[in-house]
Design an enzyme around this catalytic site. Structure first.
Site, short mmCIF file in Angstrom:
data_model
loop_
_atom_site.label_atom_id
_atom_site.label_comp_id
_atom_site.label_asym_id
_atom_site.label_seq_id
_atom_site.Cartn_x
_atom_site.Cartn_y
_atom_site.Cartn_z
N GLY A 202 0.82 -1.22 0.00
CA GLY A 202 0.00 0.00 0.00
C GLY A 202 0.84 1.26 0.00
O GLY A 202 0.35 2.34 -0.34
N GLY B 126 -13.85 13.74 -33.28
CA GLY B 126 -13.89 13.99 -31.84
C GLY B 126 -12.55 14.48 -31.34
O GLY B 126 -12.47 15.34 -30.46
#
Ligand code: HXC
Length: 520
Positions: free
Chosen positions: A173, A407
């Site tokens: 983590g 786009g």
């Protein structure tokens, strides 16, 4: 010796002892791995004599597994403030010589103190990581420490620049703190980042993989994009961090420093007039364009080896810092795909957060199609870039060099996304799609019904010519005001500088809201 002299001598002695971290043996072991110690790294990073250390005498409070007998002043981390090229920064460097740089609750408190100071005083925070992760003996306390650190990273995000240098292990983590910061730098062959190491990977997936293959600098700088920079050595990494800082402001309320230079503002580069090949399908090198227009041809690239079909990085125009976003026709024809969209979106948002104007150089054939991209969510990732440009309120200058289709045309800092000054070169093609694709859609029936291959070809050529005349130029867009001016390529530097000067006091905003709901 007076009592006061004794006190002062004791302080000096304690300080000297603290500087040795885990002791000479462990320092030697660190050197034998080709690594510097935390203090040596800070010495390289900070201006000589500028380091103010805090919490040098802090001890951990763990008593499990005999830890009550294992105390080192400072507890596995060196923290403080200093200057880099005369500008204030807050720093922390994990000390691998003490418990493998593992994070205790008190280490987390030291980092949080530094980060709180950085936020209050409006100065960047730089963390040099070299750690075995959560201090195993402390259990949940160490995890809580990480949580508090992550929360600081989140609070500081967009307020002060946060930079992470990974100079050793960064696993589990623990990787989320660097991931929450603005920039992550790794050192090749001596640093790695992963959630679980090779042993766990082998037991869970059966995959055989080395640390370097799983989470080394090259992997994260080329494949995952987790690292923005991969340096050959620790010294090079430290220099990269210093240079990166020179482009950034101290905080979100300030502008980046202006760096004097001798490159004339009105420098004209005739070679730009010939840089676009006559054949629209032939590539050219966007790096050449960038180096011809920015101050002293100096471009500081971010994410150099990740999603190379788009280029992002910092440069200066007349001494002012700008973020450059440029399609690269040499790689995948400059198409926008998942990784290019993610890379550019993060960069655009970073520039916007820190008041750095954005110059976009456009040559984009569209978005990459196909199942791989669709299944990977190219729609959402492309929307991130669209969103990033649309919400950015810093000065936005766009130069369309050649293709700008569909786009992707709108996404790449178009007028409709609040582009401030949109220029086009005479070679620009601004359309829904390229001529060949358009003719094949519009005249599919006519071509199919033609009697012979020659007749099919004739219809195709005729309609393509018609389409080219109408759209394969910048004039239709200029007629509508979607392009503010069509400029001679050789004048690009001068025109960008003038536009930036004009917008030096630009003010724009977004409607009041708690926060947006960016398509993550
Ligand atoms: C306590 C640790 C430690 C840790 C290393 N040490 N990691 N002590 N907690 N997490 C100690 C070692 O016991 C050793 O002490 C010294 O640091 C140096 O370690 P070595 O193993 O000798 O060094 P090296 O061979 O270079 O190996 C480095 C290493 C390895 C690869 C980092 O130590 C390792 O695998 N450590 C554990 C990594 C890990 O699983 N961490 C937890 C991740 S999960 P002595 O006294 O012998 O010198 C995590 C959760 C975070 O971090 C969650 C956040 C929300």
């Amino acid at each position: 010796m007076s009592i006061q002299d004794e006190n002062i001598a004791k302080l000096a002695e304690r300080r000297e002892k603290a500087k040795l971290g885990g002791g000479l043996k462990r320092i030697e072991a660190q050197h034998n791995k080709g690594k510097f110690t935390a203090r040596e790294r800070l010495n390289m990073l900070l201006d000589a004599g500028s380091f103010e250390e805090y919490d040098a005498f802090v001890h951990h409070r763990c008593t499990n597994f005999g830890m009550d007998k294992e105390h080192f002043d400072g507890d596995a981390i060196v923290t403080g403030s200093g200057t880099i090229n005369g500008r204030l920064v807050y720093v922390f460097a994990q000390d691998f010589t003490v418990s493998g740089g593992s994070l205790s609750k008190t280490m987390a408190e030291k980092i949080c103190k530094i980060m709180d100071m950085a936020i209050k005083n409006g100065a960047p925070c730089i963390g040099l990581n070299d750690s075995g992760g959560a201090r195993i003996q402390e259990g949940i306390d160490a995890l809580a420490g990480y949580g508090e650190l992550f929360q600081r990273n989140i609070m500081a995000s967009g307020v002060i620049p946060q930079i992470s240098g990974i100079f050793g292990p960064c696993a589990g983590g623990a990787v989320y703190s660097p991931a929450l910061t603005d920039f992550t730098l790794m050192v090749k062959n001596s640093s790695y980042m992963f959630l679980t190491g090779p042993v766990v990977v082998k037991s869970v997936t059966g995959e055989d993989v080395t640390q370097e293959e799983l989470g080394g600098a090259s992997v994260h700088a080329t494949k995952s994009g987790v690292a923005h920079f991969a340096s050959e050595s620790e010294e090079e990494g430290i220099n990269t961090i210093k240079e990166l800082l020179s482009f950034l402001p101290q905080n979100n309320m300030e502008d980046s420093p202006i760096i004097e230079n001798n490159d004339p503002v009105n420098r004209i580069d005739d070679s730009l007039n010939d840089i676009i090949p006559d054949n629209p399908n032939k590539a050219y090198d966007m790096y050449e364009v960038i180096s011809k227009i920015v101050d002293n041809a100096h471009f500081f690239e971010v994410h150099k080896n990740f999603a190379k079909n788009i280029i992002v990085g910092f440069a200066r125009f007349n001494g002012r810092s700008v973020g450059i976003v440029a399609n690269q026709p040499k790689i995948l024809a400059g198409v926008l795909d998942i990784n290019a969209s993610r890379k550019a979106a993060r960069f655009v948002r970073c520039c916007d957060a820190f008041n750095i104007p954005i110059v976009s150089l456009v040559d984009v054939p569209g978005f990459l199609c196909g199942t791989q991209q669709e299944y990977g969510g190219v729609i959402s990732h492309g929307a991130k870039l669209l969103f990033a440009y649309g919400e950015a309120t810093v000065p936005k200058i766009t130069v369309t060099l050649r293709k700008s289709y569909g786009g992707a045309h709108i996404v790449m800092s178009s007028k409709q996304l609040r582009g401030d000054i949109n220029y086009a070169w005479p070679s620009a093609n601004i359309a829904v799609m390229g001529a060949e694709g358009a003719v094949n859609v519009l005249y599919a029936k006519d071509i199919k019904q033609a009697d012979s291959p020659e007749e099919k070809q004739k219809i195709f050529e005729e309609k393509k010519r018609e389409y080219d005349e109408l759209f394969s130029n910048p004039y239709q867009a200029a007629q509508r005001g979607y392009i503010d001016d069509i400029i001679e390529p050789r004048n690009t530097r001068f025109r960008i500088i003038r536009a930036l000067e004009q917008m030096a006091n630009k003010k724009d905003s977004m409607p009041a809201k708690k926060h947006d709901n960016l398509p993550l």
